[in-house]
Design a protein around this motif. Structure first.
Motif, PDB file in Angstrom:
ATOM      1  N   MET A 130       3.817  24.342  44.248  1.00 23.51           N
ATOM      2  CA  MET A 130       3.451  22.935  44.259  1.00 23.51           C
ATOM      3  C   MET A 130       4.443  22.144  43.424  1.00 23.51           C
ATOM      4  O   MET A 130       5.156  22.692  42.576  1.00 23.51           O
ATOM      5  N   SER A 131       4.479  20.851  43.662  1.00 26.16           N
ATOM      6  CA  SER A 131       5.341  19.958  42.909  1.00 26.16           C
ATOM      7  C   SER A 131       4.611  19.463  41.663  1.00 26.16           C
ATOM      8  O   SER A 131       3.429  19.761  41.447  1.00 26.16           O
ATOM      9  N   GLU A 132       5.298  18.701  40.838  1.00 21.22           N
ATOM     10  CA  GLU A 132       4.627  18.014  39.752  1.00 21.22           C
ATOM     11  C   GLU A 132       3.723  16.932  40.340  1.00 21.22           C
ATOM     12  O   GLU A 132       3.898  16.488  41.468  1.00 21.22           O
ATOM     13  N   GLY A 133       2.745  16.519  39.538  1.00 23.23           N
ATOM     14  CA  GLY A 133       1.847  15.476  40.015  1.00 23.23           C
ATOM     15  C   GLY A 133       0.620  16.007  40.721  1.00 23.23           C
ATOM     16  O   GLY A 133      -0.072  15.254  41.408  1.00 23.23           O
ATOM     17  N   VAL A 134       0.323  17.319  40.572  1.00 27.59           N
ATOM     18  CA  VAL A 134      -0.881  17.920  41.153  1.00 27.59           C
ATOM     19  C   VAL A 134      -1.653  18.599  40.025  1.00 27.59           C
ATOM     20  O   VAL A 134      -1.101  19.436  39.308  1.00 27.59           O
ATOM     21  N   SER A 135      -2.919  18.247  39.864  1.00 22.25           N
ATOM     22  CA  SER A 135      -3.749  18.868  38.836  1.00 22.25           C
ATOM     23  C   SER A 135      -4.658  19.916  39.464  1.00 22.25           C
ATOM     24  O   SER A 135      -5.013  19.833  40.639  1.00 22.25           O
ATOM     25  N   MET A 136      -5.042  20.909  38.671  1.00 22.08           N
ATOM     26  CA  MET A 136      -5.859  22.026  39.152  1.00 22.08           C
ATOM     27  C   MET A 136      -7.158  22.106  38.373  1.00 22.08           C
ATOM     28  O   MET A 136      -7.185  21.901  37.161  1.00 22.08           O
ATOM     29  N   ASP A 137      -8.249  22.414  39.084  1.00 20.11           N
ATOM     30  CA  ASP A 137      -9.538  22.611  38.438  1.00 20.11           C
ATOM     31  C   ASP A 137     -10.238  23.786  39.114  1.00 20.11           C
ATOM     32  O   ASP A 137     -10.484  23.762  40.319  1.00 20.11           O
ATOM     33  N   SER A 138     -10.542  24.856  38.353  1.00 25.07           N
ATOM     34  CA  SER A 138     -11.268  26.014  38.880  1.00 25.07           C
ATOM     35  C   SER A 138     -12.755  25.813  38.632  1.00 25.07           C
ATOM     36  O   SER A 138     -13.173  25.495  37.520  1.00 25.07           O
TER      37      SER A 138
END
Length: 226
Positions: free
Chosen positions: A34-42
């Protein structure tokens, strides 16, 4: 969002977010790059009960949700075995039932839940288990296919009998049953096991040319014992 499927042998779907706030989710470990500017939440998507159901249907207990923080950000999800990636517009087809393990990723507006087969025999003897996956809602979902994709459009009452491991998904208008292979010689020497999946139209059926569980079993038999 926009997407493109890239690669032939081990394909991936690359998603381009058009606006901040757009979201994709996948099972734990499904993201490839993925590129920058993507957040992740599990999280346990849908709560503990639905998460346990997904676990029994072949997916992970926790799902990973990826959210665009700015337009133009990108994320990719890769298949786990050689084959194809099938894009499905859930709203357009009215949802589908798929075998466990077929789900790769989906938009936030797509619902993934447990689907119980109507007949107990389908669950206990179907090969892929009593629990299937019900895909509903709106938006795009991407399914993994082992080997090559084969699509059949069944007419009302038309029947196709399939080795259960070769079933990927089917529309909810398709009737799903399991029937016993006839004849003792066929059962013991036919090499297809005791049961076949019977799909009755109308509706679309998606099949795959490779049964990965059977393939893995053959590889395992070739490994020298300790």
């Amino acid at each position: 969002m926009r997407y493109q499927v890239i690669g032939d042998t081990m394909p991936a779907v690359e998603v381009m977010f058009d606006a901040a706030g757009e979201t994709m989710y996948t099972q734990s470990g499904g993201m490839a790059w993925m590129s920058e500017g993507v957040s992740m939440d599990s999280n346990m998507r849908g709560g503990f009960g639905k998460s346990i159901g997904r676990m029994f249907s072949g997916e992970s207990l926790f799902m990973a949700t990826y959210k665009a923080e700015r337009p133009g950000s990108m994320i990719a999800f890769a298949s786990t075995v050689a084959g194809e990636v099938l894009p499905v517009d859930v709203g357009a087809c009215g949802g589908m039932i798929c075998q466990k393990g077929a789900f790769l990723c989906a938009e936030e507006t797509v619902n993934l839940s447990v689907a119980l087969t109507k007949k107990m025999s389908a669950g206990f003897f179907g090969g892929e288990g009593f629990i299937l996956q019900d895909i509903s809602g709106k938006g795009m979902v991407f399914l993994e296919i082992d080997g090559n994709k084969v699509e059949k459009q069944l007419a009302p009452g038309e029947v196709i009998k399939v080795d259960t491991g070769n079933v990927v998904a089917f529309e909810k208008s398709v009737k799903y049953e399991v029937e016993t292979v006839k004849g003792l010689k066929n059962i013991f020497f036919g090499g297809e096991g005791l049961f076949l999946t019977k799909l009755t139209g109308p509706g679309r059926v998606v099949l795959q040319t490779q049964n990965f569980n059977e393939f893995a079993g053959r590889i395992a038999r070739m490994i020298p014992g300790k």
